[in-house]
Write a protein that holds these residues in place. Structure first.
Motif, PDB file in Angstrom:
ATOM      1  N   LEU A  93       0.975  -1.296  -0.075  1.00  0.00           N
ATOM      2  CA  LEU A  93       0.097  -0.212   0.015  1.00  0.00           C
ATOM      3  C   LEU A  93       0.037   1.077   0.062  1.00  0.00           C
ATOM      4  N   SER A  94       2.213   1.387   0.605  1.00  0.00           N
ATOM      5  CA  SER A  94       2.755   2.915   1.038  1.00  0.00           C
ATOM      6  C   SER A  94       3.976   2.183  -0.447  1.00  0.00           C
ATOM      7  N   GLU A  95       3.664   1.444  -1.365  1.00  0.00           N
ATOM      8  CA  GLU A  95       4.392   1.165  -2.095  1.00  0.00           C
ATOM      9  C   GLU A  95       3.973   2.257  -3.232  1.00  0.00           C
ATOM     10  N   GLN A  96       2.871   1.369  -3.536  1.00  0.00           N
ATOM     11  CA  GLN A  96       1.585   2.450  -4.386  1.00  0.00           C
ATOM     12  C   GLN A  96       0.862   3.669  -4.340  1.00  0.00           C
ATOM     13  N   THR A  97       1.252   4.386  -3.098  1.00  0.00           N
ATOM     14  CA  THR A  97       0.798   5.661  -2.610  1.00  0.00           C
ATOM     15  C   THR A  97       1.811   6.593  -2.491  1.00  0.00           C
TER      16      THR A  97
ATOM     17  N   THR B 155      -5.091   2.439   7.473  1.00  0.00           N
ATOM     18  CA  THR B 155      -4.938   3.619   7.778  1.00  0.00           C
ATOM     19  C   THR B 155      -3.585   4.270   6.498  1.00  0.00           C
ATOM     20  N   VAL B 156      -3.380   5.461   5.500  1.00  0.00           N
ATOM     21  CA  VAL B 156      -2.986   5.506   4.847  1.00  0.00           C
ATOM     22  C   VAL B 156      -2.982   7.284   5.166  1.00  0.00           C
TER      23      VAL B 156
ATOM     24  N   LEU C 229      -6.867   7.182  -4.327  1.00  0.00           N
ATOM     25  CA  LEU C 229      -6.199   6.596  -2.370  1.00  0.00           C
ATOM     26  C   LEU C 229      -7.282   5.857  -1.544  1.00  0.00           C
ATOM     27  N   ALA C 230      -8.349   6.134  -2.326  1.00  0.00           N
ATOM     28  CA  ALA C 230      -9.407   5.658  -1.322  1.00  0.00           C
ATOM     29  C   ALA C 230      -9.343   4.394  -2.555  1.00  0.00           C
ATOM     30  N   SER C 231      -9.273   4.250  -3.425  1.00  0.00           N
ATOM     31  CA  SER C 231      -9.450   3.156  -4.348  1.00  0.00           C
ATOM     32  C   SER C 231      -7.969   1.881  -3.675  1.00  0.00           C
ATOM     33  N   ARG C 232      -7.083   2.402  -3.609  1.00  0.00           N
ATOM     34  CA  ARG C 232      -5.845   1.528  -3.170  1.00  0.00           C
ATOM     35  C   ARG C 232      -6.339   0.655  -2.267  1.00  0.00           C
ATOM     36  N   LEU C 233      -6.903   1.852  -1.138  1.00  0.00           N
ATOM     37  CA  LEU C 233      -7.144   1.290   0.180  1.00  0.00           C
ATOM     38  C   LEU C 233      -7.505  -0.044   0.172  1.00  0.00           C
ATOM     39  N   THR C 234      -9.067   0.170  -0.436  1.00  0.00           N
ATOM     40  CA  THR C 234     -10.188  -0.205  -0.243  1.00  0.00           C
ATOM     41  C   THR C 234      -9.837  -1.570  -0.683  1.00  0.00           C
ATOM     42  N   ASP C 235      -8.909  -1.930  -1.760  1.00  0.00           N
ATOM     43  CA  ASP C 235      -8.647  -3.192  -2.724  1.00  0.00           C
ATOM     44  C   ASP C 235      -7.237  -3.483  -1.370  1.00  0.00           C
TER      45      ASP C 235
END
Length: 244
Positions: free
Chosen positions: A93-97, A189-190, A205-211
């Motif tokens: 998640l951190s790599e993506q966001t 959390t992000v 960001l919400a989409s990444r977090l949801t996935d």
């Protein structure tokens, strides 16, 4: 060709085992209807599962999971380590966001950060895991205070967004992670600097977090569909708004 047939056979067998989720017993007709497989195909797989100890045939002709599945479940629980599943999810998640990510659990009226991965950027939100904080109006606090399984099933993932609450320079997005029987396990959390989060594409960001939360919930045993659904962004009052 043989490899393709083998994969299809495994998929059919797993679908049959999955059909028992939520019910102690199934009839041949019920399994065929749930899986969409022809009865002769189901019967052949059930014979193999029976011989291997994964299903048993009851006196009334219905089928139930066998002792081998209990042994697998017991082994899984004995060797389960939350860190082995949560940390890789946070790292991805951190790599993506390109922002910091964390996993919090509720401890009575407080929230506890169990795992954290810092953003790779020089300017970032930094905190230590194992910090206790109140169940406040931050996005994380709201998830741990209000998230319910019924909300997740009824309308997709809820993404809470907050800014300037825990400190004056940080904003965050959080959503719930569920486990077995829809129990709330924690909050994912992000977080990052307020200005950067404000300028970011919140939908992305919400989409990444949801996935990420969806995949982790599946690993933890939540009865969710394999594909994640949509998300609802809920903007919480900021510290500036609350002060007025």
């Amino acid at each position: 060709m043989l490899k393709t047939q083998g994969v299809a056979t495994v998929q059919r067998t797993l679908a049959i085992l999955d059909s028992f989720i939520g019910s102690g017993t199934r009839s041949l007709a019920e399994i065929a209807k749930i899986t969409g497989l022809a009865k002769p195909t189901v019967m052949r797989s059930l014979v193999s599962l029976y011989e291997a100890g994964y299903v048993v045939r009851l006196s009334d002709g219905r089928y139930a999971l066998g002792a081998k599945t209990f042994q697998l479940g017991s082994t899984y629980r004995a060797n389960f380590n939350l860190e082995h599943h949560v940390l890789p999810a946070l790292q991805q998640l951190s790599e993506q966001t390109l922002e910091s990510s964390a996993f919090h659990v509720r401890e009575r009226d407080q929230r506890l950060c169990l795992f954290r991965v810092d953003s790779p950027q020089l300017v970032r939100d930094v905190a230590r895991p194992a910090n206790l904080a109140p169940l406040d109006l931050t996005s994380t606090g709201q998830v741990l205070s209000t998230a319910h399984w019924a909300d997740r099933i009824g309308g997709g993932a809820q993404i809470f967004v907050s800014s300037g609450v825990y400190d004056t320079v940080t904003a965050s997005l959080s959503t719930a992670v569920f486990g077995h029987e829809g129990a709330l396990v924690g909050a994912m959390t992000v977080s990052g600097p307020i200005e950067r989060i404000r300028q970011a594409d919140l939908e992305a960001l919400a989409s990444r977090l949801t996935d990420a939360s969806h995949r982790l919930s599946l690993v933890l045993g939540a009865p969710l569909p394999r594909e994640s659904g949509g998300s609802r962004i809920i903007n919480l009052p900021s510290a500036e708004t609350s002060a007025r």
